[in-house]
Design an enzyme around this catalytic site. Sequence first.
Site, PDB file in Angstrom:
ATOM      1  N   ARG A  52       1.074   5.170  69.025  1.00 43.09           N
ATOM      2  CA  ARG A  52      -0.227   5.711  68.606  1.00 43.09           C
ATOM      3  C   ARG A  52      -0.055   6.728  67.483  1.00 43.09           C
ATOM      4  O   ARG A  52      -1.014   6.992  66.746  1.00 43.09           O
ATOM      5  CB  ARG A  52      -0.931   6.381  69.793  1.00 43.09           C
ATOM      6  N   ASP A  77       0.641  20.068  69.785  1.00 42.97           N
ATOM      7  CA  ASP A  77       1.204  18.728  69.553  1.00 42.97           C
ATOM      8  C   ASP A  77       2.708  18.768  69.272  1.00 42.97           C
ATOM      9  O   ASP A  77       3.324  17.722  69.097  1.00 42.97           O
ATOM     10  CB  ASP A  77       0.478  18.047  68.381  1.00 42.97           C
ATOM     11  N   CYS A  97      -5.017  10.443  75.341  1.00 42.18           N
ATOM     12  CA  CYS A  97      -3.928  10.967  76.168  1.00 42.18           C
ATOM     13  C   CYS A  97      -4.479  11.658  77.413  1.00 42.18           C
ATOM     14  O   CYS A  97      -5.490  12.348  77.350  1.00 42.18           O
ATOM     15  CB  CYS A  97      -3.148  12.010  75.376  1.00 42.18           C
ATOM     16  N   ARG A 106     -10.091  17.570  79.132  1.00 44.25           N
ATOM     17  CA  ARG A 106     -10.606  17.296  77.778  1.00 44.25           C
ATOM     18  C   ARG A 106     -12.104  16.982  77.765  1.00 44.25           C
ATOM     19  O   ARG A 106     -12.530  15.911  77.343  1.00 44.25           O
ATOM     20  CB  ARG A 106      -9.822  16.148  77.129  1.00 44.25           C
ATOM     21  N   PRO A 107     -12.905  17.905  78.244  1.00 45.11           N
ATOM     22  CA  PRO A 107     -14.337  17.646  78.257  1.00 45.11           C
ATOM     23  C   PRO A 107     -14.910  17.594  76.842  1.00 45.11           C
ATOM     24  O   PRO A 107     -14.257  17.994  75.879  1.00 45.11           O
ATOM     25  CB  PRO A 107     -14.908  18.841  79.028  1.00 45.11           C
ATOM     26  N   ILE A 108     -16.136  17.089  76.765  1.00 39.17           N
ATOM     27  CA  ILE A 108     -16.769  17.009  75.436  1.00 39.17           C
ATOM     28  C   ILE A 108     -18.069  17.809  75.425  1.00 39.17           C
ATOM     29  O   ILE A 108     -18.963  17.544  74.637  1.00 39.17           O
ATOM     30  CB  ILE A 108     -17.010  15.536  75.023  1.00 39.17           C
ATOM     31  N   ASP A 109     -18.125  18.795  76.334  1.00 34.13           N
ATOM     32  CA  ASP A 109     -19.356  19.581  76.444  1.00 34.13           C
ATOM     33  C   ASP A 109     -19.759  20.258  75.136  1.00 34.13           C
ATOM     34  O   ASP A 109     -20.936  20.275  74.766  1.00 34.13           O
ATOM     35  CB  ASP A 109     -19.223  20.617  77.576  1.00 34.13           C
ATOM     36  N   LYS A 154      -2.320  11.171  61.087  1.00 29.18           N
ATOM     37  CA  LYS A 154      -3.217  10.490  62.031  1.00 29.18           C
ATOM     38  C   LYS A 154      -4.483  11.317  62.281  1.00 29.18           C
ATOM     39  O   LYS A 154      -5.596  10.799  62.223  1.00 29.18           O
ATOM     40  CB  LYS A 154      -2.474  10.280  63.362  1.00 29.18           C
ATOM     41  N   ASN A 155      -4.293  12.605  62.530  1.00 30.08           N
ATOM     42  CA  ASN A 155      -5.452  13.413  62.915  1.00 30.08           C
ATOM     43  C   ASN A 155      -6.349  13.764  61.728  1.00 30.08           C
ATOM     44  O   ASN A 155      -7.413  14.350  61.903  1.00 30.08           O
ATOM     45  CB  ASN A 155      -5.004  14.686  63.639  1.00 30.08           C
ATOM     46  N   ARG A 185      -9.532   8.792  72.335  1.00 36.20           N
ATOM     47  CA  ARG A 185     -10.459   9.894  72.507  1.00 36.20           C
ATOM     48  C   ARG A 185     -11.202  10.256  71.220  1.00 36.20           C
ATOM     49  O   ARG A 185     -12.365  10.642  71.248  1.00 36.20           O
ATOM     50  CB  ARG A 185      -9.690  11.116  73.021  1.00 36.20           C
TER      51      ARG A 185
HETATM   52  C1  UD1 Z   1      -7.222  17.481  68.427  1.00 34.81           C
HETATM   53  C2  UD1 Z   1      -6.069  16.576  68.068  1.00 34.81           C
HETATM   54  C3  UD1 Z   1      -4.952  16.707  69.088  1.00 34.81           C
HETATM   55  C4  UD1 Z   1      -4.559  18.168  69.242  1.00 34.81           C
HETATM   56  C5  UD1 Z   1      -5.776  19.039  69.503  1.00 34.81           C
HETATM   57  C6  UD1 Z   1      -5.460  20.522  69.503  1.00 34.81           C
HETATM   58  C7  UD1 Z   1      -7.118  14.739  66.911  1.00 34.81           C
HETATM   59  C8  UD1 Z   1      -7.450  13.290  66.890  1.00 34.81           C
HETATM   60  N1  UD1 Z   1      -6.533  15.209  68.009  1.00 34.81           N
HETATM   61  O1  UD1 Z   1      -7.709  17.028  69.686  1.00 34.81           O
HETATM   62  O2  UD1 Z   1      -3.844  15.941  68.634  1.00 34.81           O
HETATM   63  O3  UD1 Z   1      -3.668  18.288  70.329  1.00 34.81           O
HETATM   64  O4  UD1 Z   1      -6.772  18.820  68.490  1.00 34.81           O
HETATM   65  O5  UD1 Z   1      -4.859  20.892  68.311  1.00 34.81           O
HETATM   66  O6  UD1 Z   1      -7.324  15.438  65.952  1.00 34.81           O
HETATM   67  N2  UD1 Z   1     -12.503  21.322  74.857  1.00 34.81           N
HETATM   68  C9  UD1 Z   1     -13.549  21.603  75.710  1.00 34.81           C
HETATM   69  N3  UD1 Z   1     -14.785  21.100  75.406  1.00 34.81           N
HETATM   70  C10 UD1 Z   1     -15.036  20.351  74.301  1.00 34.81           C
HETATM   71  C11 UD1 Z   1     -13.946  20.077  73.440  1.00 34.81           C
HETATM   72  C12 UD1 Z   1     -12.696  20.581  73.742  1.00 34.81           C
HETATM   73  O7  UD1 Z   1     -13.372  22.281  76.711  1.00 34.81           O
HETATM   74  O8  UD1 Z   1     -16.185  19.929  74.091  1.00 34.81           O
HETATM   75  C13 UD1 Z   1     -11.153  21.860  75.192  1.00 34.81           C
HETATM   76  C14 UD1 Z   1     -10.133  20.755  75.442  1.00 34.81           C
HETATM   77  O9  UD1 Z   1     -10.186  20.283  76.766  1.00 34.81           O
HETATM   78  C15 UD1 Z   1      -8.844  21.469  75.128  1.00 34.81           C
HETATM   79  C16 UD1 Z   1      -9.235  22.427  73.990  1.00 34.81           C
HETATM   80  O10 UD1 Z   1     -10.647  22.545  74.045  1.00 34.81           O
HETATM   81  O11 UD1 Z   1      -8.402  22.200  76.234  1.00 34.81           O
HETATM   82  C17 UD1 Z   1      -8.820  21.969  72.600  1.00 34.81           C
HETATM   83  O12 UD1 Z   1      -9.344  20.700  72.342  1.00 34.81           O
HETATM   84  P1  UD1 Z   1      -9.741  20.183  70.890  1.00 34.81           P
HETATM   85  O13 UD1 Z   1      -9.378  21.210  69.864  1.00 34.81           O
HETATM   86  O14 UD1 Z   1     -11.144  19.704  70.940  1.00 34.81           O
HETATM   87  O15 UD1 Z   1      -8.767  18.953  70.730  1.00 34.81           O
HETATM   88  P2  UD1 Z   1      -9.131  17.508  70.217  1.00 34.81           P
HETATM   89  O16 UD1 Z   1     -10.078  17.589  69.085  1.00 34.81           O
HETATM   90  O17 UD1 Z   1      -9.443  16.642  71.366  1.00 34.81           O
END
Ligand code: UD1
Length: 417
Positions: free
Chosen positions: A397, A305, A116, A121-124, A22-23, A92
């Site tokens: 999912r 995960d 989830c 889970r910010p996107i900064d 999936k990922n 997401r």
């Molecule tokens: C991806 C996976 C998810 C997995 C995660 C960590 C997909 C679709 N999902 O999620 O299954 O659990 O990797 O292996 O591939 N963060 C920030 N700012 C940002 C982005 C992230 O603070 O801009 C933080 C998140 O809140 C979290 C951490 O970084 O605490 C890791 O997140 P990230 O590696 O980005 O996970 P995803 O890509 O969302």
Amino acid sequence: MEKLILYGGNRLTGEVSVSGAKNAILPILAATVIGGNESTIFNVPKLRDVEVMEEILIALGCNIKRVDNMMWVDSKPLNQIKIPDELAREMRSSIILMGAMLSRCGEVIISYPGGCEIGPRPIDMHLKALKDLGAEIEESHGFIYSKGKELKGTEIQLDYPSVGATENIILAAIKAKGTTIIRNAAREPEIVDLQNYLNKAGAKINGAGTSIVIIEGVDQLENVTYNTMPDRIVAGTYMIASAITKGEIILKNVIIDHLQGVIAKLKEAGCLIYSDENSLKIIGPEKINSIEMVQTLPYPGFPTDMQAQIMALLSIANGTSIISETVFENRFKHVEELIRMGANIKTFGKVAIIKGVKELTGAKTTAKDLRGGASLVLAGLAAKGKTEIENIYHIKRGYENFHNTLRELGAHIELVK
Ligand code: UD1
């Protein structure tokens, strides 16, 4: 509403062929929009998240055909720049369409993504990196408007190796002018899969799988055929299904290297594991050993995960185990459900202490997120009596045909509509 009903206690035995990841497929599908080319992708799992991405691509104007586990995407007719709201909020990973759509159209509108509920889970980091590449980004009324007709390669230092941010930057940089260098990039295998797909289409990316990824901008992408990598989290979940039922399961279509973090911990728990090139056999122990410490970390550490699933296993281990969740803020929602089933677990912030009990007992439970939902299924396989799991749309999912596969392995499980 659909729910799962299980009667625990059966030993699981047999073979499972692991589906595509999936990922990996989600960022690859996002990448299909970049080139206005045709992509024929194999090993595409049938999952709700994949359907959501497919619906988004169709809404953007792409032509898609799906036959079994093959998906063909023609992104030439793409003619929209707004990702439909309700679809973006359902998943997401829709955020990675920002990078891909900037590459393709120089413009994209997307609402804040869902997924989830496992922390803020910010996107900064995504937004900062896209700005560094030259995109203008405005946020208002829950929407993010991005424009960047001419993105320019640059050097980006990530504060944390975020999987999604690394993918978004790669996607945005594919057709940018010049070279982009990502430092402290995430090293997950799914990023290597994205690189392999894009390079097969003519992109110039190097270094995926290490913490420095280098992308040289190209002008166009060609038609491409690609085979998605197997899902290491699905594989890990079936490994625990074997471990928790004293079972003997053979997994086909796995990449052993991707599973080393999980294999090491399951050996500590007493499992016997034999592997060859792309298959693995796991035999569950009579008595599960507790594990002193499981700490979730970015790859190649133990995957976040798999945290909920290993917690289900440790809840019936012989002794006390500790799990430290370092990746997400709020990823212990399964704990209260496991406690309903008789588990003895206490959490202190991002740490859980699991005192193994002799046995779990079936109970009415609710899946709160994808992997937490899977952990309840695993617990139910071992629990005495009947377990009911509601809100199983979370589980759908990420797991293709989960209950049927478990039933074929010998589980007493049914889906009730
Ligand atoms: C991806 C996976 C998810 C997995 C995660 C960590 C997909 C679709 N999902 O999620 O299954 O659990 O990797 O292996 O591939 N963060 C920030 N700012 C940002 C982005 C992230 O603070 O801009 C933080 C998140 O809140 C979290 C951490 O970084 O605490 C890791 O997140 P990230 O590696 O980005 O996970 P995803 O890509 O969302």
